[in-house]
Design a protein around this motif. Sequence first.
Motif, mmCIF file in Angstrom:
data_model
loop_
_atom_site.group_PDB
_atom_site.id
_atom_site.type_symbol
_atom_site.label_atom_id
_atom_site.label_comp_id
_atom_site.label_asym_id
_atom_site.label_seq_id
_atom_site.Cartn_x
_atom_site.Cartn_y
_atom_site.Cartn_z
ATOM 1 N N TRP A 52 17.844 17.146 -15.216
ATOM 2 C CA TRP A 52 16.712 17.068 -16.134
ATOM 3 C C TRP A 52 17.179 17.110 -17.583
ATOM 4 C CZ3 TRP A 52 12.117 15.433 -16.932
ATOM 5 C CH2 TRP A 52 11.379 15.900 -18.021
ATOM 6 N N ASP A 53 18.107 18.022 -17.893
ATOM 7 C CA ASP A 53 18.604 18.143 -19.261
ATOM 8 C C ASP A 53 19.263 16.856 -19.744
ATOM 9 O OD1 ASP A 53 17.722 20.741 -19.367
ATOM 10 O OD2 ASP A 53 19.678 21.632 -18.903
ATOM 11 N N ASN A 54 19.828 16.093 -18.821
ATOM 12 C CA ASN A 54 20.484 14.844 -19.201
ATOM 13 C C ASN A 54 19.588 13.620 -19.019
ATOM 14 O OD1 ASN A 54 23.602 15.253 -19.802
ATOM 15 N ND2 ASN A 54 23.007 16.726 -18.221
ATOM 16 N N THR A 55 18.478 13.792 -18.303
ATOM 17 C CA THR A 55 17.525 12.687 -18.183
ATOM 18 C C THR A 55 16.711 12.531 -19.458
ATOM 19 O OG1 THR A 55 17.348 12.962 -15.786
ATOM 20 C CG2 THR A 55 15.553 11.800 -16.866
ATOM 21 N N VAL A 56 16.396 13.636 -20.108
ATOM 22 C CA VAL A 56 15.582 13.586 -21.335
ATOM 23 C C VAL A 56 16.240 12.723 -22.412
ATOM 24 C CG1 VAL A 56 14.625 14.966 -23.209
ATOM 25 C CG2 VAL A 56 14.414 15.760 -20.853
ATOM 26 N N PRO A 57 17.542 12.898 -22.720
ATOM 27 C CA PRO A 57 18.155 12.006 -23.717
ATOM 28 C C PRO A 57 18.140 10.533 -23.306
ATOM 29 C CG PRO A 57 19.541 13.925 -23.351
ATOM 30 C CD PRO A 57 18.489 13.952 -22.292
ATOM 31 N N THR A 58 18.299 10.274 -22.009
ATOM 32 C CA THR A 58 18.260 8.887 -21.540
ATOM 33 C C THR A 58 16.871 8.294 -21.700
ATOM 34 O OG1 THR A 58 20.025 9.338 -19.938
ATOM 35 C CG2 THR A 58 18.683 7.384 -19.563
ATOM 36 N N ILE A 59 15.836 9.069 -21.371
ATOM 37 C CA ILE A 59 14.463 8.598 -21.558
ATOM 38 C C ILE A 59 14.198 8.326 -23.035
ATOM 39 C CG2 ILE A 59 12.033 9.258 -21.402
ATOM 40 C CD1 ILE A 59 12.707 10.839 -18.898
ATOM 41 N N ARG A 60 14.651 9.235 -23.897
ATOM 42 C CA ARG A 60 14.425 9.061 -25.329
ATOM 43 C C ARG A 60 15.089 7.776 -25.839
ATOM 44 N NH1 ARG A 60 16.973 13.290 -27.048
ATOM 45 N NH2 ARG A 60 15.206 14.696 -26.703
ATOM 46 N N ALA A 61 16.342 7.571 -25.462
ATOM 47 C CA ALA A 61 17.050 6.369 -25.904
ATOM 48 C C ALA A 61 16.402 5.109 -25.335
ATOM 49 C CB ALA A 61 18.516 6.446 -25.482
ATOM 50 N N THR A 62 15.964 5.178 -24.080
ATOM 51 C CA THR A 62 15.339 4.021 -23.447
ATOM 52 C C THR A 62 14.034 3.652 -24.134
ATOM 53 O OG1 THR A 62 16.322 4.583 -21.297
ATOM 54 C CG2 THR A 62 14.410 3.114 -21.289
ATOM 55 N N LEU A 63 13.169 4.627 -24.358
ATOM 56 C CA LEU A 63 11.859 4.337 -24.943
ATOM 57 C C LEU A 63 11.977 3.897 -26.398
ATOM 58 C CD1 LEU A 63 9.650 7.191 -23.427
ATOM 59 C CD2 LEU A 63 9.917 4.828 -22.656
ATOM 60 N N LEU A 64 12.832 4.562 -27.169
ATOM 61 C CA LEU A 64 12.999 4.158 -28.566
ATOM 62 C C LEU A 64 13.622 2.767 -28.658
ATOM 63 C CD1 LEU A 64 14.223 7.499 -30.200
ATOM 64 C CD2 LEU A 64 11.992 6.398 -30.465
ATOM 65 N N GLY A 65 14.654 2.521 -27.857
ATOM 66 C CA GLY A 65 15.285 1.205 -27.873
ATOM 67 C C GLY A 65 14.353 0.116 -27.397
ATOM 68 N N PHE A 66 13.578 0.420 -26.359
ATOM 69 C CA PHE A 66 12.667 -0.599 -25.836
ATOM 70 C C PHE A 66 11.507 -0.842 -26.791
ATOM 71 C CE2 PHE A 66 9.546 -2.290 -22.732
ATOM 72 C CZ PHE A 66 10.308 -3.361 -22.284
ATOM 73 N N GLY A 67 11.008 0.221 -27.417
ATOM 74 C CA GLY A 67 9.958 0.026 -28.414
ATOM 75 C C GLY A 67 10.438 -0.820 -29.573
ATOM 76 N N PHE A 68 11.656 -0.569 -30.039
ATOM 77 C CA PHE A 68 12.241 -1.384 -31.101
ATOM 78 C C PHE A 68 12.406 -2.824 -30.639
ATOM 79 C CE2 PHE A 68 16.193 -2.853 -33.307
ATOM 80 C CZ PHE A 68 15.649 -2.952 -34.586
ATOM 81 N N SER A 69 12.829 -3.004 -29.387
ATOM 82 C CA SER A 69 13.026 -4.343 -28.835
ATOM 83 C C SER A 69 11.718 -5.122 -28.769
ATOM 84 C CB SER A 69 13.638 -4.238 -27.440
ATOM 85 O OG SER A 69 13.735 -5.498 -26.823
#
Length: 261
Positions: free
Chosen positions: A61-78
Amino acid sequence: MPPSPPSSRGTLSRALPACLSVAATLALWESYVRLTGISSQMLPAPTQVAWQIWASRGLLWDNTVPTIRATLLGFGFSVSVAFLLSVLLDFLPALRRALFPVFVISQTLPLVAIAPLMVLWFGFDLTPKILLVALVTFFPMLIALVDGYGATEPEIEALLRSMGASHVTRFRLARLPSALPYFFAGLRISITYAVVAAIFAEYAGARAGLGIVILNAKNSFRPDLMLAAVAVSSALTLSLFGATALLQRAMTGWRRAGAAR
């Protein structure tokens, strides 16, 4: 009269074949491990992977949160970049002919070479992950939007033009609505790449994330933990895919209503 929403029984019947195929695959995997006696260091059984997910739930869980954050921010930018570029290219066909080869070339760049460079240029924070996710995911959406604008019915545009509508008005009333189904098709394709791109960026260099868990598990010869992280990333991808399907249903309900009349 608008069509009635699909019943829960209909939804379950559509999901049943996929659930059965996944269950059959897991059952065959479990049977193979138990019958052959293969070492868990080579191939852990699904039950062992499931146990590892539970045992390492805090770490995951502690390592999924950073991945979710990077995914959503990157995808929103995309999504933002793809939409703005698609509008610009629709209004300026000459620019489209000039830039499309560049966009195509950008998709031929190997991630294994680009990800370390992104980390080298921008460090270990969110920036390289956002840029890598955007680089991987924006092109399918751009293509889908441009094709969707071109699929507008000529009669509708001719009618609006005869009424004196400007290019902006024709785009807003005709071209943009016609592109929505194409956009969501590109969105569903892109979202499946987003999590993989974020994990790959973490794998190349990061402080936390599922990519770091996979890398550390590989270096520690822990295939059960590695597969546990892979399972979590797959579940995350499926969740985001399902969210895009729900968003499409909410935003294009008028098309289904019109088809039902």
